[in-house]
Design an enzyme around this catalytic site. Structure first.
Site, PDB file in Angstrom:
ATOM      1  CB  ALA A 124      -0.939  -0.070   1.360  1.00  0.00           C
ATOM      2  CE1 TYR A 154       8.974  -2.267   1.662  1.00  0.00           C
ATOM      3  CE2 TYR A 154       7.061  -1.311   1.747  1.00  0.00           C
ATOM      4  CZ  TYR A 154       7.455  -2.141   1.734  1.00  0.00           C
ATOM      5  OH  TYR A 154       7.017  -3.410   2.000  1.00  0.00           O
ATOM      6  CE  LYS A 158       7.665  -4.101  -1.260  1.00  0.00           C
ATOM      7  NZ  LYS A 158       8.042  -5.441  -1.484  1.00  0.00           N
ATOM      8  CG  ASN A 183       0.218  -2.300   8.833  1.00  0.00           C
ATOM      9  OD1 ASN A 183       0.851  -3.296   9.532  1.00  0.00           O
ATOM     10  ND2 ASN A 183       0.201  -0.859   9.233  1.00  0.00           N
ATOM     11  CD  GLU A 196       9.566  -3.584  16.431  1.00  0.00           C
ATOM     12  OE1 GLU A 196      10.710  -3.780  15.732  1.00  0.00           O
ATOM     13  OE2 GLU A 196       9.827  -2.846  17.443  1.00  0.00           O
ATOM     14  CE  LYS A 197       5.038  -3.596   7.569  1.00  0.00           C
ATOM     15  NZ  LYS A 197       4.088  -3.290   6.616  1.00  0.00           N
ATOM     16  CE  LYS A 205       6.135   1.115  21.623  1.00  0.00           C
ATOM     17  NZ  LYS A 205       5.581   2.181  20.862  1.00  0.00           N
ATOM     18  CB  THR A 226      -7.194   6.008  10.264  1.00  0.00           C
ATOM     19  OG1 THR A 226      -6.980   6.687   8.836  1.00  0.00           O
ATOM     20  CG2 THR A 226      -8.250   6.546  11.040  1.00  0.00           C
TER      21      THR A 226
HETATM   22  P1  NAD Z   1       9.844 -10.010   6.509  1.00  0.00           P
HETATM   23  O1  NAD Z   1      10.995  -9.164   6.654  1.00  0.00           O
HETATM   24  O2  NAD Z   1       9.422 -11.092   7.469  1.00  0.00           O
HETATM   25  O3  NAD Z   1      10.214 -11.084   5.356  1.00  0.00           O
HETATM   26  C1  NAD Z   1      10.996 -10.717   4.258  1.00  0.00           C
HETATM   27  C2  NAD Z   1      12.212 -11.991   4.130  1.00  0.00           C
HETATM   28  O4  NAD Z   1      12.953 -11.518   3.165  1.00  0.00           O
HETATM   29  C3  NAD Z   1      13.062 -11.771   5.286  1.00  0.00           C
HETATM   30  O5  NAD Z   1      13.121 -13.089   5.919  1.00  0.00           O
HETATM   31  C4  NAD Z   1      14.523 -11.365   4.906  1.00  0.00           C
HETATM   32  O6  NAD Z   1      15.642 -12.124   5.584  1.00  0.00           O
HETATM   33  C5  NAD Z   1      14.489 -11.874   3.484  1.00  0.00           C
HETATM   34  N1  NAD Z   1      15.305 -11.196   2.742  1.00  0.00           N
HETATM   35  C6  NAD Z   1      15.854  -9.707   2.606  1.00  0.00           C
HETATM   36  N2  NAD Z   1      16.809  -9.629   1.917  1.00  0.00           N
HETATM   37  C7  NAD Z   1      16.984 -10.817   1.242  1.00  0.00           C
HETATM   38  C8  NAD Z   1      17.942 -11.183   0.173  1.00  0.00           C
HETATM   39  N3  NAD Z   1      18.881 -10.184  -0.315  1.00  0.00           N
HETATM   40  N4  NAD Z   1      17.913 -12.640  -0.263  1.00  0.00           N
HETATM   41  C9  NAD Z   1      17.180 -13.457   0.359  1.00  0.00           C
HETATM   42  N5  NAD Z   1      16.116 -13.036   1.155  1.00  0.00           N
HETATM   43  C10 NAD Z   1      16.088 -11.797   1.738  1.00  0.00           C
HETATM   44  O7  NAD Z   1       8.759  -9.356   5.698  1.00  0.00           O
HETATM   45  P2  NAD Z   1       7.224  -9.736   5.214  1.00  0.00           P
HETATM   46  O8  NAD Z   1       6.406  -8.924   6.529  1.00  0.00           O
HETATM   47  O9  NAD Z   1       7.159 -11.145   5.595  1.00  0.00           O
HETATM   48  O10 NAD Z   1       6.804  -9.333   3.934  1.00  0.00           O
HETATM   49  C11 NAD Z   1       7.013  -9.935   2.840  1.00  0.00           C
HETATM   50  C12 NAD Z   1       6.915  -9.107   1.694  1.00  0.00           C
HETATM   51  O11 NAD Z   1       5.603  -8.829   1.672  1.00  0.00           O
HETATM   52  C13 NAD Z   1       7.922  -8.260   1.385  1.00  0.00           C
HETATM   53  O12 NAD Z   1       8.245  -8.056   0.079  1.00  0.00           O
HETATM   54  C14 NAD Z   1       7.355  -6.877   1.902  1.00  0.00           C
HETATM   55  O13 NAD Z   1       7.742  -5.719   1.519  1.00  0.00           O
HETATM   56  C15 NAD Z   1       5.658  -7.205   1.530  1.00  0.00           C
HETATM   57  N6  NAD Z   1       4.644  -6.449   2.264  1.00  0.00           N
HETATM   58  C16 NAD Z   1       4.684  -6.722   3.614  1.00  0.00           C
HETATM   59  C17 NAD Z   1       3.539  -6.147   4.284  1.00  0.00           C
HETATM   60  C18 NAD Z   1       3.613  -6.391   5.758  1.00  0.00           C
HETATM   61  O14 NAD Z   1       2.384  -5.524   6.466  1.00  0.00           O
HETATM   62  N7  NAD Z   1       3.941  -7.361   6.353  1.00  0.00           N
HETATM   63  C19 NAD Z   1       3.059  -4.901   3.749  1.00  0.00           C
HETATM   64  C20 NAD Z   1       3.228  -4.685   2.353  1.00  0.00           C
HETATM   65  C21 NAD Z   1       4.146  -5.386   1.775  1.00  0.00           C
END
Ligand code: NAD
Length: 336
Positions: A124, A154, A158, A183, A196-197, A205, A226
């Site tokens: 998002a 970021y 994306k 999120n 962390e988010k 907390k 929000t």
């Molecule tokens: P996360 O950080 O838990 O997982 C991402 C993983 O990618 C990590 O384990 C990290 O070690 C691995 N990584 C990073 N660099 C790397 C590399 N060079 N080679 C191999 N692995 C690598 O994050 P997540 O929350 O599981 O998110 C997964 C995907 O979803 C990401 O692309 C993130 O941007 C996207 N995303 C997540 C959210 C969310 O709220 N969690 C929201 C929007 C987008």
């Protein structure tokens, strides 16, 4: 377009992370038996790992590693990224943008190795900043990503990588699917350390306050901003349905239950059974003023809708983080 086939070799990049770990679990549970899981972190540090999976530690910024990761793959889910919550992405814009190396090399390697479908986890954060200026914002529709004004660092990465997916489809015929996650939260994710988010940070907390007896909490911003928060099970279901679909355009995968950060804290307090004195840190990273997901398109095209109420998902998340904190352990499980 048919659903991806259980006999195919599925690669999950970023499988040591939060969403990737849950996705591997889901694929195994639904009968996929040829799964390759890849992450930068040593396998012992993955949030979830599974014995009957080809687990590999690779740095996917490197092209040759992407070639190894995708060799023989039929389907690729690319969730690997250097990312975190607002505190991380506002202070690490270059690192976030360097994930373009992962996404570029994974697309090229998937094409060269003959993968038939490629999933990209967008965010998002691609949406225009000027559509997110007030807490009572209208929910974001897919077309609100343009003209481009995404989150600096970021979000730009994306948005760029979304477009690369599109052009790899147009120019090279690689079928791509793109989710814009809103999120995502749940157990087996990051809850401390700076990446962390908000949901995990708030749970941590509140738990720390409960355990210490010091009944106060620091909230980033004025608490009126929000958001909507997507429970991990809904996220994985949306991801699978999108991958199975014939929809090449980016779609929101997000909850539309919008709450203020204060309301998020209210829910965590209810789970904990305590009320805390709130201290607002107005100069902390806080992101956009308001954000919500419009799910009209994904409902129509993929028949997906989130089913978890925030109250229920946050309770699950809280209980998992509570157990982690109480046992003093990191968020790692051994699964088979
Ligand atoms: P996360 O950080 O838990 O997982 C991402 C993983 O990618 C990590 O384990 C990290 O070690 C691995 N990584 C990073 N660099 C790397 C590399 N060079 N080679 C191999 N692995 C690598 O994050 P997540 O929350 O599981 O998110 C997964 C995907 O979803 C990401 O692309 C993130 O941007 C996207 N995303 C997540 C959210 C969310 O709220 N969690 C929201 C929007 C987008």
């Amino acid at each position: 377009m048919t659903a991806i086939h259980k006999t195919g070799l599925v690669v999950v990049a970023g499988a040591g992370g939060f969403i990737g770990g849950h996705l591997v679990a889901n694929l195994l549970a639904s009968g996929f038996w040829r799964v390759r899981a890849v992450d930068l972190k040593p396998v012992e540090e993955w949030y979830q790992r599974f014995n009957d999976v080809d687990n590999r530690q690779l740095d996917l910024r490197v092209r040759s590693a992407c070639c190894d990761a995708t060799r023989g793959a039929d389907y690729v889910f690319n969730l690997a990224a250097d990312m975190g919550g607002m505190g991380f992405i506002e202070n690490n814009k270059a690192l976030c943008m360097l994930s373009v190396l992962i996404n570029t090399h994974m697309l090229e390697a998937s094409r060269d190795n003959g993968a038939s479908r490629f999933f990209f986890s967008s965010s998002a954060c691609v949406y225009r900043a000027d559509r997110q200026l007030s807490p009572d914002i209208e929910a974001l529709r897919e077309e609100d990503a343009y003209p481009a004004m995404p989150e600096d660092g970021y979000g730009w990465e994306k948005l760029f990588s979304e477009r690369m997916c599109r052009h790899f489809t147009e120019d090279f015929g690689l079928q791509t699917r793109v989710a814009r996650y809103h999120n995502v939260y749940g157990p087996h994710g990051t809850y401390d350390g700076g990446r962390e988010k908000a949901p995990a940070a708030v749970c941590r907390k509140v738990i720390a306050a409960k355990l210490s007896g010091k009944h106060e909490i620091e909230i980033w911003g004025d608490g009126q901003q929000t958001r909507s928060f997507t429970y991990i099970d809904d996220c994985v279901k949306g991801t699978r349905l999108l991958m199975d679909s014939g929809v090449p355009e980016p779609l929101n995968v997000g909850s539309s239950q919008m709450v203020t950060i204060n309301q998020l804290v209210d829910i965590a307090e209810q789970v904990a059974g305590i009320t805390l004195m709130r201290k607002y840190k107005l100069d902390a990273p806080k992101g956009v003023r308001g954000r919500n997901s419009d799910n009209t398109r994904i409902r129509a095209l993929v028949n997906w809708e989130p089913s978890w109420r925030l109250e229920d998902g946050l309770e699950r998340t809280y209980r998992w983080i509570y157990d982690q904190m109480l046992s003093g352990g990191r968020s790692i499980v051994n699964a088979s």
